[in-house]
Write a protein that holds these residues in place. Structure first.
Motif, PDB file in Angstrom:
ATOM      1  N   MET A 228      -5.782   3.422   1.673  1.00  0.00           N
ATOM      2  CA  MET A 228      -5.204   2.282   0.774  1.00  0.00           C
ATOM      3  C   MET A 228      -6.238   2.660  -0.381  1.00  0.00           C
ATOM      4  O   MET A 228      -4.947   2.386  -1.415  1.00  0.00           O
ATOM      5  CB  MET A 228      -5.142   0.977   1.506  1.00  0.00           C
ATOM      6  N   PHE A 229      -7.583   2.228  -0.404  1.00  0.00           N
ATOM      7  CA  PHE A 229      -7.954   2.800  -1.530  1.00  0.00           C
ATOM      8  C   PHE A 229      -8.032   4.097  -2.499  1.00  0.00           C
ATOM      9  O   PHE A 229      -7.964   3.997  -3.047  1.00  0.00           O
ATOM     10  CB  PHE A 229      -9.881   2.735  -1.215  1.00  0.00           C
ATOM     11  N   SER A 230      -8.248   4.947  -1.101  1.00  0.00           N
ATOM     12  CA  SER A 230      -7.484   5.996  -1.842  1.00  0.00           C
ATOM     13  C   SER A 230      -6.396   6.475  -3.160  1.00  0.00           C
ATOM     14  O   SER A 230      -6.500   6.275  -3.919  1.00  0.00           O
ATOM     15  CB  SER A 230      -7.559   7.233  -1.236  1.00  0.00           C
ATOM     16  N   LYS A 231      -4.789   5.208  -2.493  1.00  0.00           N
ATOM     17  CA  LYS A 231      -3.918   5.529  -2.688  1.00  0.00           C
ATOM     18  C   LYS A 231      -3.970   4.691  -4.352  1.00  0.00           C
ATOM     19  O   LYS A 231      -3.853   5.159  -5.406  1.00  0.00           O
ATOM     20  CB  LYS A 231      -2.584   5.349  -2.172  1.00  0.00           C
ATOM     21  N   LEU A 232      -4.807   3.316  -4.306  1.00  0.00           N
ATOM     22  CA  LEU A 232      -5.454   2.668  -5.559  1.00  0.00           C
ATOM     23  C   LEU A 232      -5.604   3.248  -6.374  1.00  0.00           C
ATOM     24  O   LEU A 232      -5.524   3.079  -7.118  1.00  0.00           O
ATOM     25  CB  LEU A 232      -5.780   1.467  -5.112  1.00  0.00           C
ATOM     26  N   SER A 233      -7.372   4.274  -6.466  1.00  0.00           N
ATOM     27  CA  SER A 233      -7.842   5.017  -7.052  1.00  0.00           C
ATOM     28  C   SER A 233      -7.326   6.290  -7.480  1.00  0.00           C
ATOM     29  O   SER A 233      -6.621   6.715  -8.761  1.00  0.00           O
ATOM     30  CB  SER A 233      -8.596   6.640  -6.302  1.00  0.00           C
ATOM     31  N   ARG A 234      -5.180   6.854  -7.034  1.00  0.00           N
ATOM     32  CA  ARG A 234      -4.898   7.692  -7.518  1.00  0.00           C
ATOM     33  C   ARG A 234      -3.806   7.324  -8.612  1.00  0.00           C
ATOM     34  O   ARG A 234      -3.750   7.534  -9.737  1.00  0.00           O
ATOM     35  CB  ARG A 234      -4.278   8.174  -6.807  1.00  0.00           C
TER      36      ARG A 234
END
Length: 247
Positions: A24-30
């Motif tokens: 989820m953090f990866s998607k939010l960062s993107r």
């Protein structure tokens, strides 16, 4: 401007997503990086970036991670992500809209098509289901913000179009153009929102039960798990008793 809508199925999916916090953090960062790259790297001057940062905070994403994602937009190594929308049907005839951010269109298309086919769905052409949805702004507040009357009054004063309140929280709907002006007005009256985003709101819902409900939620979870998929919207309505069986 009233409305009651059960979002238990969405809460069920959110519970599954919470277990995959790193993804989820990866998607939010993107999303933060893309938003910062498309406009100014200042959340106060970039509405999309501000919404992305609020969404990250709502998931307790560390401040350092958020700042790194913003700074990445101006770096030489910043990836070029493309926004793509896929449309299709899931079990029980449920219409689905899948939004992705990808640096490889072929990879993402193959993955999404495979997920649909493996889970009783089929991918359609662009426009095949979006005509049954409205593109709107969505501002979400937790139930702890106050009762339905308090939020309704603030929403009317802030220029919102509709409000839905239930035990899970409050959802304030706006036109696309008014999203951030309404969000700013509500922040002054209700505090910072849990999330601010563009959304696809179904004009009608399709009730699904039994095996269709089980397979549909599996399909939507599988889409959520894909690294390139940012959001999944559907017109499903899964009765509470069905969710209790699946839970």
């Amino acid at each position: 401007m009233a409305g009651h809508s059960k979002y238990k199925n969405i809460m069920y999916r959110k519970g599954a997503q919470d277990k995959k916090r790193s993804a989820m953090f990866s998607k939010l960062s993107r999303e933060i990086t893309v938003a910062a790259k498309m406009g100014l790297p200042d959340p106060e001057a970039n509405a999309r970036l501000r919404a992305a940062v609020i969404a990250a905070r709502a998931q307790s994403m560390p401040k350092d991670n958020i700042q790194r994602a913003i700074e990445k937009a101006s770096g030489n190594d910043a990836e070029n992500y493309e926004e793509i929308r896929y449309e299709g049907f899931g079990p029980g005839g449920v219409a689905l809209i899948v939004e992705a951010l990808t640096d490889n269109r072929n990879r993402t298309a193959t993955n999404v098509r495979t997920i649909f086919s493996k889970n009783g769905g089929n991918l359609g052409a662009s426009g095949s289901v979006s005509h049954g949805f409205e593109r709107l702004g969505l501002i979400e507040y937790p139930a702890s913000t106050g009762d339905a009357d308090k939020v309704l009054e603030a929403a009317i004063e802030g220029g919102a179009e509709d409000v839905e309140s239930d035990d899970d929280g409050h959802r304030v709907w706006t036109s696309v153009d008014d999203l951030h002006s309404v969000a700013k007005a509500l922040e002054g009256m209700l505090g910072e929102a849990e999330s601010i985003k563009l959304a696809w709101k179904p004009q009608t819902e399709v009730e699904v039960r039994g095996e269709d409900a089980q397979q549909l939620l599996k399909l939507m979870d599988s889409l959520d798990e894909d690294d390139d998929v940012q959001t999944v919207w559907g017109n499903e309505k899964v009765p509470d008793e069905e969710l209790e069986k699946l839970g």
